[in-house]
Structures are given as structure tokens and as C-alpha cells.
Design a protein around this motif. Structure first.
Motif, PDB file in Angstrom:
ATOM      1  N   ILE A 103      12.068  20.046  12.050  1.00  0.00           N
ATOM      2  CA  ILE A 103      11.994  20.923  13.216  1.00  0.00           C
ATOM      3  C   ILE A 103      13.365  21.537  13.442  1.00  0.00           C
ATOM      4  O   ILE A 103      14.360  20.818  13.587  1.00  0.00           O
ATOM      5  CB  ILE A 103      11.539  20.145  14.466  1.00  0.00           C
ATOM      6  CG1 ILE A 103      10.172  19.490  14.199  1.00  0.00           C
ATOM      7  CG2 ILE A 103      11.464  21.058  15.683  1.00  0.00           C
ATOM      8  CD1 ILE A 103       9.748  18.509  15.261  1.00  0.00           C
ATOM      9  N   SER A 156      13.332  23.675  17.763  1.00  0.00           N
ATOM     10  CA  SER A 156      11.999  23.443  18.352  1.00  0.00           C
ATOM     11  C   SER A 156      10.851  24.059  17.566  1.00  0.00           C
ATOM     12  O   SER A 156       9.706  23.997  18.006  1.00  0.00           O
ATOM     13  CB  SER A 156      11.943  23.958  19.808  1.00  0.00           C
ATOM     14  OG  SER A 156      12.928  23.317  20.590  1.00  0.00           O
ATOM     15  N   PRO A 192       8.628  24.016  14.026  1.00  0.00           N
ATOM     16  CA  PRO A 192       8.358  23.281  12.789  1.00  0.00           C
ATOM     17  C   PRO A 192       8.598  24.159  11.567  1.00  0.00           C
ATOM     18  O   PRO A 192       8.242  25.337  11.556  1.00  0.00           O
ATOM     19  CB  PRO A 192       6.881  22.899  12.916  1.00  0.00           C
ATOM     20  CG  PRO A 192       6.309  23.881  13.882  1.00  0.00           C
ATOM     21  CD  PRO A 192       7.420  24.244  14.823  1.00  0.00           C
TER      22      PRO A 192
END
Length: 239
Positions: free
Chosen positions: A157, A160, A162
Motif C-alpha cells: 500500500i 493509502s 493498494p
């Protein structure tokens, strides 16, 4: 004593493996189906799992995926199937290694040793790992840098968001996160992936690092995190 869980329904093979590993001073527990294997993982808490793919009650690939959702315990597949696509399926499901039957018991012992070395740092290195685990278990997070590894979901990540990684890229990133600042030689990184990528070499490592930089760095040509140590290898810089 190292604990080995053998999930193998073929009695003769299972007993041969169990006898050999017991003679080599491992603690061995053997079950003959997937459900018993799941229960044994919880109660026996093995250090390494040897998993046959052809089980009477559940597909070995499905079991591997199920185990990997909640555990990082090394999984070595033992199977009669030598097809490349089956090996790839197993590795993508979370297996750490793949042995085709029949195999040498000495090779099996060596593969177990490799798996244990990946998951058992030295005492000195364990301090770093403990620091990271205490700070962010079950995630590995770098404060103020916006990078997190979710070990259970196997996700990288970044700020924030992925980021998709290959199995090999995630394994490399996990190793670097465990020991920030440590310089890893290309041979050490190759050993980390051996069993996951049968064709891994110096060039493959460089390609994986280049791809990770593209996913991590604002300017991959001037990397901030994954640094090259010329003539040696790579390190993760968190300073």
C-alpha cells in the motif's frame, strides 16, 4: 525442536517422510486429509508444512490459499504433478516451494532448511524484526513515508492506495522491510526467491527491483527508498 506438519494421504510416502525427518531430529506430525491439516495447524503450530496437492477431502491449492490467509508458515508442496502450470498455481496460491515426487529425502531436508532460514532471522536481526512487528503488526508500516505491507492480504500500500505486485516482488519487499538499512547481496535476494522462481538470477533480481521502484518511487531514476549499493546489492533506506 523444529516442528514439521505433513499433510499427505498416501500412507507409505507419509510414513517414509515422517521416519526420515524424525531420524534427522525434527518433530513430525502427520495427517491424511485437509480438515485434519487445518486443525493441526492450529493445535500443533508447525514451523514448516509439507502439503500434498491430491487430498481426499479438499484440493491442495485451495488449502494452501486458506492457510496463507492467516499464516506465514512456510508451505512446501509435495506432488506427483510436474506440470509447470500446476507449479505456478501452487506458488501463486502462497506456497514457498514445490517438490515433485519422487524426490530425494536429502533434498527435502535442504528445502526445509532454506524455508526456515527465510522465516527465522538471526538473533541480531530479530531485534529489527521485533521492532517492526511491535510498531505495526500485522502490517509493516514506514512512519511518514506512506508505505505499508499488509502481510495477511499480501498487499503493498503506497499513500493509502493498494499497488499490485507479483509474488516475487512482494517477497523481496517483505525481506527489505524486515531489515531496513541492511545491504542484501544479489545472491541473498536470489536465495529468498529460490523455489518461487526457478529461473531467478542476477538479471531477474535487477528487473524486480526496477519494477518495485516504479511502484514506490516518485522518481524511479533517483530512488529514495530502494538504494543500490554498487558492487554489492540493494538496501531499503528509511532515513
Amino acid at each position: 525442536m523444529t516442528k514439521i506438519l505433513v499433510i499427505e494421504d498416501e500412507k507409505i510416502i507419509g510414513e517414509m517422510i515422517s521416519m526420515y525427518l524424525t531420524d534427522e531430529e525434527f518433530s513430525v506430525y502427520r495427517v491424511e486429509n485437509g480438515q485434519a491439516g487445518i486443525e493441526a495447524i492450529r493445535s500443533y503450530v508447525p514451523d514448516v508444512i509439507l502439503l500434498d496437492l491430491m487430498l481426499p477431502d479438499i484440493d491442495g491449492i485451495e488449502l494452501c490459499e486458506q492457510v496463507r490467509k492467516s499464516s506465514d508458515t512456510p508451505i512446501i508442496i509435495i506432488s506427483m504433478n510436474s506440470k509447470v502450470n500446476e507449479r505456478v498455481r501452487a506458488l501463486n496460491a502462497g506456497a514457498d516451494d514445490y517438490l515433485v515426487k519422487p524426490f530425494s529425502m536429502q533434498e527435502l531436508k535442504a528445502r526445509i532448511g532454506v524455508a526456515l532460514r527465510r522465516y527465522r532471522p538471526s538473533v541480531a536481526e530479530a531485534d529489527t524484526r521485533s521492532y517492526i512487528a511491535a510498531a505495526a503488526a500485522p502490517e509493516m508500516a514506514v512512519p511518514d513515508h506512506g508505505i505499508t505491507l499488509d502481510l495477511q492480504k499480501r498487499l503493498l500500500i503506497v499513500h493509502s492506495q493498494p499497488v499490485e505486485t507479483t509474488f516475487s516482488e512482494f517477497e523481496l519487499m517483505k525481506l527489505l522491510f524486515q531489515y531496513p538499512g541492511r545491504v542484501f547481496t544479489r545472491d541473498e535476494l536470489i536465495n529468498t526467491l529460490r523455489g518461487i522462481d526457478s529461473y531467478v538470477n542476477d538479471r531477474a533480481i535487477d528487473v524486480h527491483i526496477t519494477n518495485l521502484r516504479k511502484k514506490l518511487e516518485h522518481n524511479p531514476k533517483e530512488p529514495r527508498f530502494i538504494k543500490t549499493v554498487w558492487g554489492v546489492g540493494y538496501k531499503l533506506n528509511l532515513e
